[in-house]
Design an enzyme around this catalytic site. Structure first.
Site, PDB file in Angstrom:
ATOM      1  N   GLY A  10      49.128  52.660  30.838  1.00 11.10           N
ATOM      2  CA  GLY A  10      49.048  51.582  31.809  1.00 11.10           C
ATOM      3  C   GLY A  10      50.296  51.453  32.652  1.00 11.10           C
ATOM      4  CD  GLU A 170      49.727  31.811  42.621  1.00  8.28           C
ATOM      5  OE1 GLU A 170      50.938  31.692  42.888  1.00  8.28           O
ATOM      6  OE2 GLU A 170      49.249  32.803  42.033  1.00  8.28           O
ATOM      7  CG  ASP A 297      48.327  40.330  30.513  1.00  4.50           C
ATOM      8  OD1 ASP A 297      49.222  39.495  30.338  1.00  4.50           O
ATOM      9  OD2 ASP A 297      47.727  40.474  31.598  1.00  4.50           O
TER      10      ASP A 297
END
Length: 399
Positions: A10, A170, A297
């Site tokens: 990743g 947002e 995460d």
């Protein structure tokens, strides 16, 4: 003796920072570093809401990996991870290719958490990648184009955003600034446009500073956004959402921002997880596997108060750097250092030139908060690739 191989899964905030730190820290021959990622670019997830709303170019959030990595020092393999075996020390990619490793850094990011809400996975959009936000932007525009063609049904120009955390707020504030222009472009009367934000918690931005929450709520009202707190979504259908109490909102666009969980590949690997995230040791290693580091995460780190740190970009960046330095320490036979995050503040945008945030103990509102957020993002780019990448991107942050 064979050169040890470090494989990073990743190229998000944590994975890419691990790769750049190893590239700058290790000497030639100390390790063979590999980075595996689905795309040949990194995207800044904290800005995905802007291209989703159509207020920023894709190039603002996309960072080509070649711009920040020396591919002679970090071997890049573009591919999708199918699984990894921490005991067998093998990564398998879609298509069947296998890549062995001596050390692994898992930074596979997150995926939407639907909390079992019926129809959400099938009928709602999610802000999760550059490709996904392109779909959202183009879908909204297409729905506006159908308003006149399909009998002026207001469902085509009604948008429901589920979740009022940072991403949800947002996105709705960014979208609110664009919708009047979109309405004019497609000959849609502004009164037919409806933007709805639904949150199950008692307030927007749950857990955030109350004075900043009050400021944000006022800005949402100014922008014409309907806010429904204490209102869980019961189901999502092709026609919209069903709220608790069986109240329905007809909408052809539903965007879910109400929660994330760790990537399911991590859970399927056999690592011990909490909602898809690995509870790492003080050095960011997976329980039972001293050669497997987990960041971003994919990891959960608990503070001294026993509460987990939030899965933010700044913590993922710090974890990536810390994991890389601990890997260098292992290779050199020096002591590793426990991870201690340095939380410098929290900033959120409320549209193009509006924001809120806390830096240290100081609260910031409006234009100052917006400028601080831009400065923070440019600082991150400087950490990745120095002044060249900052100069390439700076115009997008002040356009």
């Amino acid at each position: 003796m064979a050169t040890p191989r470090i494989v990073i899964l990743g190229a998000g905030y944590g994975g890419l920072m691990a790769a750049t730190t190893l590239m700058r820290t290790l000497e030639d021959g100390e390790a063979d570093v590999w980075l595996i990622n689905k795309h040949d670019y990194h995207y800044m997830t904290t800005h995905l809401h802007e291209p989703a709303a159509g207020t920023a170019a894709d190039e603002k959030v996309r960072v080509p990996l070649r711009d920040v990595l020396d591919f002679d020092r970090v071997h890049f393999r573009q591919g999708t991870v199918k699984r990894f075996d921490p005991a067998g020390r093998i990564v398998e990619l879609e298509g069947g290719e296998t890549i062995p490793f001596d050390y692994l850094v898992v930074a596979l990011g997150s995926e939407p958490e639907t909390f079992g809400i019926e129809g959400l996975r099938e009928h709602a959009f999610a802000i999760r990648s550059l490709n996904s936000v392109r779909v959202i932007r183009e879908h909204i525009e297409y729905m506006f184009s159908l308003y006149r063609a399909r009998g002026e049904d207001p469902a085509y120009t009604t948008i429901v955003v589920g979740g009022a955390g940072f991403t949800g707020i947002e996105f709705v504030t960014e979208l609110a600034e664009r919708l009047p222009r979109l309405a004019r472009a497609y000959d849609v009367p502004e009164e037919a446009v409806r933007l709805v934000n639904v949150e199950a918690a008692p307030t927007i931005l749950p857990g955030f500073d109350p004075s900043l929450v009050a400021y944000a709520e006022a800005k949402l009202r100014e922008k014409g956004i309907e806010v429904h707190t204490n209102t869980p979504i019961k189901a999502c259908t092709p026609e919209g959402v069903v709220l608790q109490g069986d109240r329905e909102i007809r909408a052809k666009t539903v965007v879910w921002t109400g929660g994330v969980r760790g990537n399911r590949i991590v859970e399927a690997s056999g690592l011990e997880v909490i909602r898809g995230r690995v509870k790492v040791d003080p050095y960011l290693r997976a329980p039972g596997y001293d050669h497997v580091f987990v960041v971003g995460d994919s990891a959960v780190v608990f503070g001294e108060d026993g509460r987990p740190y939030p899965p933010t970009a700044q913590i993922a960046v710090q974890e990536g750097r810390a994991a890389a330095l601990n890997l260098a320490a292992i290779l050199r036979g020096t002591p590793m250092q426990p991870f201690k995050p340095n939380i410098q503040g929290t900033l959120a945008s409320l549209g193009r030139w509006e924001g809120i945030g806390i830096v240290g103990k100081r609260r910031f509102y409006g234009l100052i908060a917006s400028l601080l957020k831009r400065g923070s993002d440019l600082r991150y780019l400087w950490q990745l690739g120095g002044m060249p990448i900052v100069l390439k991107k700076i115009r997008y942050f002040f356009a």
